[in-house]
Design an enzyme around this catalytic site. Structure first.
Site, PDB file in Angstrom:
ATOM      1  N   SER A 104       6.017  16.471  73.418  1.00 17.16           N
ATOM      2  CA  SER A 104       4.776  17.249  73.388  1.00 17.16           C
ATOM      3  C   SER A 104       4.904  18.473  72.482  1.00 17.16           C
ATOM      4  O   SER A 104       3.947  19.224  72.323  1.00 17.16           O
ATOM      5  CB  SER A 104       4.393  17.688  74.805  1.00 17.16           C
TER       6      SER A 104
ATOM      7  N   ASN B 137       8.045  22.133  85.885  1.00 18.35           N
ATOM      8  CA  ASN B 137       6.742  21.880  86.505  1.00 18.35           C
ATOM      9  C   ASN B 137       5.977  23.169  86.809  1.00 18.35           C
ATOM     10  O   ASN B 137       4.790  23.285  86.516  1.00 18.35           O
ATOM     11  CB  ASN B 137       6.908  21.041  87.771  1.00 18.35           C
TER      12      ASN B 137
ATOM     13  N   THR C 119     -44.070  24.201  74.272  1.00 16.06           N
ATOM     14  CA  THR C 119     -43.598  23.272  75.300  1.00 16.06           C
ATOM     15  C   THR C 119     -43.846  21.899  74.678  1.00 16.06           C
ATOM     16  O   THR C 119     -44.812  21.738  73.927  1.00 16.06           O
ATOM     17  CB  THR C 119     -44.379  23.403  76.628  1.00 16.06           C
ATOM     18  N   HIS C 120     -42.967  20.952  74.945  1.00 19.71           N
ATOM     19  CA  HIS C 120     -43.060  19.619  74.321  1.00 19.71           C
ATOM     20  C   HIS C 120     -43.038  19.710  72.799  1.00 19.71           C
ATOM     21  O   HIS C 120     -43.556  18.829  72.120  1.00 19.71           O
ATOM     22  CB  HIS C 120     -44.340  18.888  74.759  1.00 19.71           C
TER      23      HIS C 120
ATOM     24  N   SER D 184     -26.637  20.169  48.094  1.00 17.37           N
ATOM     25  CA  SER D 184     -26.446  18.731  48.046  1.00 17.37           C
ATOM     26  C   SER D 184     -25.840  18.377  46.700  1.00 17.37           C
ATOM     27  O   SER D 184     -26.150  19.004  45.690  1.00 17.37           O
ATOM     28  CB  SER D 184     -27.795  18.026  48.213  1.00 17.37           C
TER      29      SER D 184
ATOM     30  N   LYS E 216     -31.773  21.286  47.315  1.00 18.26           N
ATOM     31  CA  LYS E 216     -31.519  21.346  48.752  1.00 18.26           C
ATOM     32  C   LYS E 216     -30.706  22.536  49.202  1.00 18.26           C
ATOM     33  O   LYS E 216     -29.853  23.046  48.503  1.00 18.26           O
ATOM     34  CB  LYS E 216     -30.821  20.057  49.216  1.00 18.26           C
TER      35      LYS E 216
ATOM     36  N   ASN F 146     -28.941  23.028  52.879  1.00 20.66           N
ATOM     37  CA  ASN F 146     -28.767  22.357  54.170  1.00 20.66           C
ATOM     38  C   ASN F 146     -28.140  23.273  55.217  1.00 20.66           C
ATOM     39  O   ASN F 146     -27.192  24.008  54.921  1.00 20.66           O
ATOM     40  CB  ASN F 146     -27.886  21.117  53.998  1.00 20.66           C
TER      41      ASN F 146
ATOM     42  N   GLU G 258     -25.923  22.269  62.108  1.00 18.91           N
ATOM     43  CA  GLU G 258     -25.763  20.865  62.495  1.00 18.91           C
ATOM     44  C   GLU G 258     -24.412  20.632  63.171  1.00 18.91           C
ATOM     45  O   GLU G 258     -24.305  19.873  64.134  1.00 18.91           O
ATOM     46  CB  GLU G 258     -25.892  19.967  61.266  1.00 18.91           C
TER      47      GLU G 258
ATOM     48  N   TYR H  55       3.442  16.598  90.430  1.00 17.86           N
ATOM     49  CA  TYR H  55       3.397  16.477  88.982  1.00 17.86           C
ATOM     50  C   TYR H  55       3.568  15.024  88.561  1.00 17.86           C
ATOM     51  O   TYR H  55       4.374  14.290  89.119  1.00 17.86           O
ATOM     52  CB  TYR H  55       4.510  17.326  88.345  1.00 17.86           C
TER      53      TYR H  55
ATOM     54  N   GLN I 284       0.755  15.968  81.118  1.00 16.56           N
ATOM     55  CA  GLN I 284       1.035  16.489  79.786  1.00 16.56           C
ATOM     56  C   GLN I 284      -0.173  16.289  78.855  1.00 16.56           C
ATOM     57  O   GLN I 284      -0.307  16.966  77.846  1.00 16.56           O
ATOM     58  CB  GLN I 284       2.277  15.798  79.215  1.00 16.56           C
TER      59      GLN I 284
ATOM     60  N   LYS J 274      -3.191  19.226  77.670  1.00 15.36           N
ATOM     61  CA  LYS J 274      -3.228  20.304  76.685  1.00 15.36           C
ATOM     62  C   LYS J 274      -4.037  20.014  75.427  1.00 15.36           C
ATOM     63  O   LYS J 274      -4.858  20.835  75.012  1.00 15.36           O
ATOM     64  CB  LYS J 274      -1.796  20.700  76.307  1.00 15.36           C
TER      65      LYS J 274
HETATM   66  N1  ARG Z   1       5.969  18.858  78.646  1.00 18.51           N
HETATM   67  C1  ARG Z   1       5.645  18.749  80.052  1.00 18.51           C
HETATM   68  C2  ARG Z   1       4.139  18.907  80.244  1.00 18.51           C
HETATM   69  O1  ARG Z   1       3.507  19.348  79.350  1.00 18.51           O
HETATM   70  C3  ARG Z   1       6.345  19.823  80.800  1.00 18.51           C
HETATM   71  C4  ARG Z   1       6.623  19.483  82.203  1.00 18.51           C
HETATM   72  C5  ARG Z   1       7.643  18.401  82.290  1.00 18.51           C
HETATM   73  N2  ARG Z   1       8.027  18.169  83.656  1.00 18.51           N
HETATM   74  C6  ARG Z   1       8.682  17.055  84.014  1.00 18.51           C
HETATM   75  N3  ARG Z   1       8.965  16.937  85.275  1.00 18.51           N
HETATM   76  N4  ARG Z   1       9.003  16.143  83.152  1.00 18.51           N
HETATM   77  O2  ARG Z   1       3.615  18.551  81.271  1.00 18.51           O
END
Ligand code: ARG
Length: 455
Positions: free
Chosen positions: A20, A107, A152-153, A274, A280, A282, A287, A314, A319, A322
């Site tokens: 990660s 964790n 409205t509408h 454009s 144009k 834009n 958008e 966990y 993971q 993120k």
């Molecule tokens: N890279 C892991 C995550 O983002 C960190 C936690 C890992 N924990 C584990 N028990 N393998 O979740």
């Protein structure tokens, strides 16, 4: 990495799916912050000696400097940001680095880091939203009595002041900020010290680390602490709603800048040309803001789906929390900045807005109200009578204010020429003095109040 148990390395594919560091390196500042708080506490509790703590502290400082200087080498084989920092720390200060992970697990570490990151992001988004509100308030103050059609509408309903329309968005963004603030309150508990899932036999002080990191208190249950990602989901839900609000304004900008509307003009700063049609201009920024809700709603859906049915505590599934969150936050931040930029850039066209405001008999309601107040007609009857007058005006091809008095009197003998006083768009707007209504005096007062409430 995992000590004695493992002899062979992971397959390439295992390493690729597992790592990660490509994205969680973004947590480096929060990871170091968390480690410092944990270290101070370990030392205060007598779990790590003062000289060892000092050595580790020095190492963390150097890691921080290396990252800031772009000299830190992030290694995919070390999986994530936590292992990368820990490994580098060991290179810098030797085996004593290993004491930092006492009474801690990745964790609770990742749960802490990610909470801190989301909290930082909430604070940054709140400031950005306040700036967007300021932009809308400035526009309202500049145009508190400029008539424009209120729809409205998407059909002309009643005329409103341009500033009143601007202030509608200030309210929406105010609620968005409120949702982020609510999420922040619930988020603000510290998972640190929950360790892997069950707590730790070491005499740690979770209150100390919690307050060092600006949390209100330690999370009460160690299992919940490591498996909770509500804070990220709430963040994404609030973000999705914000993106929806921004998209409504963006759509109005797209409409308003079109040749059919010509309500406002954007400068070169917020438009593009454009490659084939030289004439144009834009509204690309609008958008793109209009399109962003897909990303926010997608991120919410992605994370909700990861968590659905996930057994405690966990799981590596988590993971996956993120990337969507980072991406959603970046998109939202950009969308808010683009919105504030467009609002400040946008110039209304007063002639065109007035002309549009006058189209389609928009003061018909004012005429009906006049019949109620001056002739004592029941509103339903007045509504019917004005409907007939609108039809008559259309037959003659004139706007309602140009319908002659004798034609007016067909629906009420008591109608006199004072009726024409209420038929201009200015009068219609000025008359709407009820709380929250569009009268220019209200708009001025509401803009001042919004400054007090939000800025
Ligand atoms: N890279 C892991 C995550 O983002 C960190 C936690 C890992 N924990 C584990 N028990 N393998 O979740």
């Amino acid at each position: 990495m995992w000590g004695g148990r493992f002899a062979g390395g992971p397959s390439e594919i295992m390493a690729a799916i597992n790592a990660s560091i490509g994205f969680d390196r973004r947590l480096h500042a929060q990871d170091i912050r968390g480690s410092r708080a944990h270290l101070d506490m370990l030392e205060a509790a007598g779990i790590v000696s003062a000289p060892d703590a000092a050595a580790i502290r020095g190492g963390l400082d150097r890691v921080e400097q290396e990252i800031a200087a772009g000299r830190f080498v992030f290694k995919p084989e070390l999986e994530d940001i936590h292992m990368n920092i820990e490994a580098r720390l060991a290179e810098l200060v030797g085996p004593v680095a290993g004491r930092l992970h006492t009474a801690r697990s990745r964790n609770d570490q990742v749960a802490t880091d990610f909470r801190l990151w989301v909290r930082d992001e909430i604070d940054a988004l709140d400031a950005a939203l306040a700036d967007a509100q300021a932009a809308f308030i400035e526009k309202a103050e500049a145009w508190p009595d400029l008539p424009m059609p209120g729809f409205t509408h998407l059909q002309n309903g009643q005329p409103v002041a341009f500033g009143h329309h601007m202030l509608a968005y200030v309210e929406m963004l105010g609620r968005d900020r409120g949702r982020f603030a609510d999420a922040r309150r619930r988020l603000n508990e510290s998972p640190l010290g929950a360790a892997a899932l069950a707590g730790t036999p070491f005499p740690i002080d979770r209150g100390m680390t919690a307050s060092a990191l600006g949390f209100d208190r330690p999370a009460a249950n160690s299992m919940d602490a490591v498996s909770d990602r509500d804070f990220a989901l709430e963040f994404l839900a609030a973000g999705a709603m914000t993106a929806l609000h921004l998209s409504r304004f963006a759509e109005e900008v797209v409409l308003w800048t079109s040749a059919q509307f010509r309500f406002v003009r954007l400068t070169d700063a917020f438009t593009t040309g454009s490659s084939i049609m030289p004439q144009k201009r834009n509204p690309d920024a609008a958008e793109l803001v209009r399109a962003k809700p897909g990303r926010l709603l997608g991120a919410f859906t992605a994370l909700a789906t990861v968590l659905k049915g996930l057994p405690l505590t966990y799981g590596k599934d988590m993971q996956e929390d993120k990337e969507p969150t980072f991406e959603a936050a970046d998109s939202l931040m950009l969308a808010i900045a683009a919105t504030a930029g467009m609002v400040r850039d946008m110039e209304p066209d007063p002639e065109r807005l007035r002309e549009a405001a006058e189209a389609g008999h928009p003061t018909a309601t004012d005429l009906a109200d006049w019949l109620v107040r001056r002739l004592g007609m029941p509103f339903r009857e007045a509504h019917r009578a004005v409907g007939a007058l609108v039809a008559e005006a259309d037959r003659r091809g004139v706007p309602l204010p140009q319908l002659p008095l004798d034609a007016m009197q067909a629906v009420g003998a008591g109608i006199d020429k004072s009726v024409y006083d209420v038929l201009s768009v200015e009068r219609s707007i000025a008359a709407r003095t009820s709380y929250g209504g569009t009268a220019p005096e209200n708009v001025r007062r509401a803009a001042a109040a919004a400054r007090e409430r939000f800025l």
